[in-house]
Write an enzyme that holds these catalytic residues in place. Structure first.
Site, PDB file in Angstrom:
ATOM      1  N   ILE A   7       0.858  -1.197   0.000  1.00  0.00           N
ATOM      2  CA  ILE A   7       0.000   0.000   0.000  1.00  0.00           C
ATOM      3  C   ILE A   7       0.886   1.236   0.000  1.00  0.00           C
ATOM      4  O   ILE A   7       1.693   1.426   0.921  1.00  0.00           O
ATOM      5  CB  ILE A   7      -0.924   0.038   1.237  1.00  0.00           C
ATOM      6  CG1 ILE A   7      -1.749  -1.244   1.339  1.00  0.00           C
ATOM      7  CG2 ILE A   7      -1.835   1.270   1.192  1.00  0.00           C
ATOM      8  CD1 ILE A   7      -2.655  -1.304   2.560  1.00  0.00           C
ATOM      9  N   THR A   8       0.753   2.074  -1.013  1.00  0.00           N
ATOM     10  CA  THR A   8       1.534   3.306  -1.025  1.00  0.00           C
ATOM     11  C   THR A   8       0.840   4.346  -0.149  1.00  0.00           C
ATOM     12  O   THR A   8      -0.390   4.363  -0.034  1.00  0.00           O
ATOM     13  CB  THR A   8       1.718   3.875  -2.451  1.00  0.00           C
ATOM     14  OG1 THR A   8       0.445   4.351  -2.935  1.00  0.00           O
ATOM     15  CG2 THR A   8       2.258   2.831  -3.418  1.00  0.00           C
ATOM     16  N   GLY A   9       1.643   5.205   0.478  1.00  0.00           N
ATOM     17  CA  GLY A   9       1.073   6.255   1.340  1.00  0.00           C
ATOM     18  C   GLY A   9       0.303   5.663   2.505  1.00  0.00           C
ATOM     19  O   GLY A   9      -0.785   6.113   2.844  1.00  0.00           O
ATOM     20  N   ALA A  10       0.883   4.654   3.154  1.00  0.00           N
ATOM     21  CA  ALA A  10       0.196   4.001   4.273  1.00  0.00           C
ATOM     22  C   ALA A  10       0.539   4.654   5.610  1.00  0.00           C
ATOM     23  O   ALA A  10       0.219   4.122   6.664  1.00  0.00           O
ATOM     24  CB  ALA A  10       0.541   2.516   4.304  1.00  0.00           C
ATOM     25  N   SER A  12      -0.631   7.519   6.653  1.00  0.00           N
ATOM     26  CA  SER A  12      -1.740   8.306   7.211  1.00  0.00           C
ATOM     27  C   SER A  12      -3.030   8.002   6.475  1.00  0.00           C
ATOM     28  O   SER A  12      -3.040   7.255   5.497  1.00  0.00           O
ATOM     29  CB  SER A  12      -1.425   9.814   7.154  1.00  0.00           C
ATOM     30  OG  SER A  12      -1.596  10.299   5.848  1.00  0.00           O
ATOM     31  N   GLY A  13      -4.119   8.573   6.986  1.00  0.00           N
ATOM     32  CA  GLY A  13      -5.404   8.569   6.290  1.00  0.00           C
ATOM     33  C   GLY A  13      -5.891   7.211   5.830  1.00  0.00           C
ATOM     34  O   GLY A  13      -5.838   6.215   6.562  1.00  0.00           O
ATOM     35  N   TYR A 190      -4.876  18.186  -9.173  1.00  0.00           N
ATOM     36  CA  TYR A 190      -5.247  17.000  -8.372  1.00  0.00           C
ATOM     37  C   TYR A 190      -6.381  16.237  -9.049  1.00  0.00           C
ATOM     38  O   TYR A 190      -6.319  15.018  -9.211  1.00  0.00           O
ATOM     39  CB  TYR A 190      -5.664  17.433  -6.961  1.00  0.00           C
ATOM     40  CG  TYR A 190      -6.290  16.313  -6.154  1.00  0.00           C
ATOM     41  CD1 TYR A 190      -5.516  15.335  -5.538  1.00  0.00           C
ATOM     42  CD2 TYR A 190      -7.683  16.227  -6.017  1.00  0.00           C
ATOM     43  CE1 TYR A 190      -6.100  14.305  -4.805  1.00  0.00           C
ATOM     44  CE2 TYR A 190      -8.272  15.201  -5.287  1.00  0.00           C
ATOM     45  CZ  TYR A 190      -7.475  14.241  -4.685  1.00  0.00           C
ATOM     46  OH  TYR A 190      -8.060  13.219  -3.969  1.00  0.00           O
TER      47      TYR A 190
HETATM   48  P1  NDP Z   1      -3.487  11.621   3.258  1.00  0.00           P
HETATM   49  O1  NDP Z   1      -2.857  12.941   2.957  1.00  0.00           O
HETATM   50  O2  NDP Z   1      -3.869  11.332   4.675  1.00  0.00           O
HETATM   51  O3  NDP Z   1      -2.566  10.448   2.763  1.00  0.00           O
HETATM   52  C1  NDP Z   1      -1.793  10.579   1.613  1.00  0.00           C
HETATM   53  C2  NDP Z   1      -0.602   9.670   1.737  1.00  0.00           C
HETATM   54  O4  NDP Z   1       0.206   9.822   0.561  1.00  0.00           O
HETATM   55  C3  NDP Z   1       0.295   9.996   2.925  1.00  0.00           C
HETATM   56  O5  NDP Z   1       0.699   8.785   3.513  1.00  0.00           O
HETATM   57  C4  NDP Z   1       1.467  10.696   2.287  1.00  0.00           C
HETATM   58  O6  NDP Z   1       2.693  10.537   2.969  1.00  0.00           O
HETATM   59  C5  NDP Z   1       1.532   9.953   0.957  1.00  0.00           C
HETATM   60  N1  NDP Z   1       2.363  10.660  -0.015  1.00  0.00           N
HETATM   61  C6  NDP Z   1       2.264  11.920  -0.446  1.00  0.00           C
HETATM   62  N2  NDP Z   1       3.256  12.206  -1.294  1.00  0.00           N
HETATM   63  C7  NDP Z   1       4.002  11.085  -1.417  1.00  0.00           C
HETATM   64  C8  NDP Z   1       5.182  10.756  -2.132  1.00  0.00           C
HETATM   65  N3  NDP Z   1       5.832  11.652  -2.881  1.00  0.00           N
HETATM   66  N4  NDP Z   1       5.674   9.492  -2.023  1.00  0.00           N
HETATM   67  C9  NDP Z   1       5.063   8.579  -1.236  1.00  0.00           C
HETATM   68  N5  NDP Z   1       3.970   8.850  -0.513  1.00  0.00           N
HETATM   69  C10 NDP Z   1       3.444  10.087  -0.599  1.00  0.00           C
HETATM   70  O7  NDP Z   1      -4.764  11.565   2.307  1.00  0.00           O
HETATM   71  P2  NDP Z   1      -5.928  10.476   2.102  1.00  0.00           P
HETATM   72  O8  NDP Z   1      -5.732   9.320   2.985  1.00  0.00           O
HETATM   73  O9  NDP Z   1      -7.203  11.210   2.127  1.00  0.00           O
HETATM   74  O10 NDP Z   1      -5.678  10.060   0.587  1.00  0.00           O
HETATM   75  C11 NDP Z   1      -5.446   8.739   0.178  1.00  0.00           C
HETATM   76  C12 NDP Z   1      -6.090   8.497  -1.174  1.00  0.00           C
HETATM   77  O11 NDP Z   1      -7.505   8.659  -1.064  1.00  0.00           O
HETATM   78  C13 NDP Z   1      -5.643   9.447  -2.273  1.00  0.00           C
HETATM   79  O12 NDP Z   1      -5.448   8.704  -3.458  1.00  0.00           O
HETATM   80  C14 NDP Z   1      -6.826  10.393  -2.435  1.00  0.00           C
HETATM   81  O13 NDP Z   1      -6.894  10.908  -3.733  1.00  0.00           O
HETATM   82  C15 NDP Z   1      -7.959   9.450  -2.147  1.00  0.00           C
HETATM   83  N6  NDP Z   1      -9.219  10.050  -1.790  1.00  0.00           N
HETATM   84  C16 NDP Z   1      -9.364  10.769  -0.631  1.00  0.00           C
HETATM   85  C17 NDP Z   1     -10.589  11.334  -0.338  1.00  0.00           C
HETATM   86  C18 NDP Z   1     -10.791  12.123   0.902  1.00  0.00           C
HETATM   87  O14 NDP Z   1     -11.900  12.610   1.084  1.00  0.00           O
HETATM   88  N7  NDP Z   1      -9.805  12.270   1.773  1.00  0.00           N
HETATM   89  C19 NDP Z   1     -11.740  11.149  -1.210  1.00  0.00           C
HETATM   90  C20 NDP Z   1     -11.468  10.379  -2.390  1.00  0.00           C
HETATM   91  C21 NDP Z   1     -10.260   9.856  -2.638  1.00  0.00           C
HETATM   92  P3  NDP Z   1       3.092  11.437   4.271  1.00  0.00           P
HETATM   93  O15 NDP Z   1       2.366  10.796   5.424  1.00  0.00           O
HETATM   94  O16 NDP Z   1       4.567  11.268   4.327  1.00  0.00           O
HETATM   95  O17 NDP Z   1       2.632  12.829   3.997  1.00  0.00           O
END
Ligand code: NDP
Length: 315
Positions: A7-10, A12-13, A190
């Protein structure tokens, strides 16, 4: 055996909530592909994840070298790769100026689309060689890139145009930083990147589903108004957005619930259909959703694929 999901970006969120939901089943080992190792390890600990249920590996999607290095490193773990989830994203709605990845691409499309495009292409052969019963490649989409919805019609709307900016390298040097060739707009970049995510999933399906047996899927997990995604927004927005989504649009979903939804797309035996964009209704039942005209345009998907291949050095 346990399944292995990257899972990428795991850190947070949604990514973290999904990692936790999968780890808790005891049936999955999660590879948390994150740019900030320490943050990811603290987040996993704070979420109460069992330390044997995950491995953190460095991946910065804002650098194609880092993506290639990650692929090498993950292969050295000697674990099968059964599911890949492209989840990480950046959202810069208030940025006045574009920022760039190590390879010069505008940041939102560079990270959300191009970094993931290279990663997914590289890992397809690994997925193909796994013996897991249901192998899946999931690319997280969004309603905001989908102009057949109310939320997708909030300006600035996603629009890839004829992809001239992307074809020019998306670097602001001799080409626009926007896919359609227009002026920089962080919110639009975005949304454009999310259209790319949804087009890419469908193009993968058309090109590789039959040949590889891999299920390709995208999803809109609901509006998770509390995640870090909105960290760059103005404070008033961050204050009002969660209650607005909760009480007005009623599209609000908690991080935990959204994580369960994505975990379903990873592992539920009933969600094996490929080429689908999953959504959930108010009772949290999944259904196959329709994409907007642009997000389901097969010619555009093909063109996007071919240009993206060149930009990430695959063609
Ligand atoms: P978060 O900002 O909480 O999570 C985003 C994650 O991406 C973080 O772990 C962040 O890392 C990571 N990230 C950012 N840049 C990079 C990079 N250069 N390399 C590796 N990792 C990176 O947002 P969400 O959890 O909300 O988003 C997750 C997905 O859900 C996204 O694809 C978003 O488009 C989608 N989404 C979200 C919605 C919402 O309402 N929130 C609705 C619909 C879709 P770090 O912790 O280091 O910052």
């Amino acid at each position: 055996r346990k399944g292995t999901a990257i899972i990428t970006g795991a850190s947070s969120g949604l990514g973290l909530a999904t990692a936790k939901a999968l780890a808790e089943t005891g049936k999955w080992h999660v590879i948390m592909a994150c740019r900030d190792f320490l943050k990811a390890s603290r987040a996993a600990k704070a979420a109460g994840m069992d330390k044997d249920s995950f491995t953190i590996m460095h991946l910065d999607l804002a650098s194609l070298d880092s993506v290639r290095q990650f692929v090498k490193n993950v292969r050295q773990l000697d674990m099968p790769i059964d599911v890949v989830v492209c989840n990480a994203a950046v959202y810069q709605p208030t940025a006045k100026e574009p920022s760039h990845t190590a390879d010069g691409f505008e940041m939102s499309v560079g990270v959300n689309h191009l970094g993931h495009f290279l990663l997914a292409r590289e890992l397809l052969s690994d997925l193909q060689s796994s013996d897991y019963p249901s192998k899946r490649l999931i690319i997280v989409g969004s309603i905001t890139g989908n102009t057949n919805t109310l939320a997708g019609n909030v300006p600035p709307k996603a629009n890839l145009g004829d992809l001239r900016g992307l074809a020019g390298g998306l670097n602001g040097i001799g080409s626009s930083v926007m896919i359609d060739g227009g002026e920089f707009d962080g919110a639009k970049a975005y949304k454009d990147s999310k259209v790319c995510n949804m087009l890419t999933m469908q193009e993968f399906h058309r090109r590789y589903h039959e040949e590889t047996g891999v299920t390709f899927a995208s999803l809109y997990p609901g509006c998770i108004a509390t995640t870090g995604l909105f960290r760059e927004h103005i404070p008033l927005f961050r204050l009002l957005f969660p209650p607005f989504q909760k009480y007005i649009t009623k599209g609000y979903v908690s991080e935990e619930e959204a994580g369960k939804r994505l975990a379903q797309v990873v592992s539920d035996p009933s969600l094996t259909k490929s080429g689908v964009y999953w959504s959930w209704n108010k009772n949290s039942a999944s259904f196959e959703n329709q994409l907007s005209e642009e997000a389901s345009d097969a010619d555009k998907a093909k063109k996007l694929w071919e240009i993206s291949e060149k930009l990430v050095g695959l063609a």
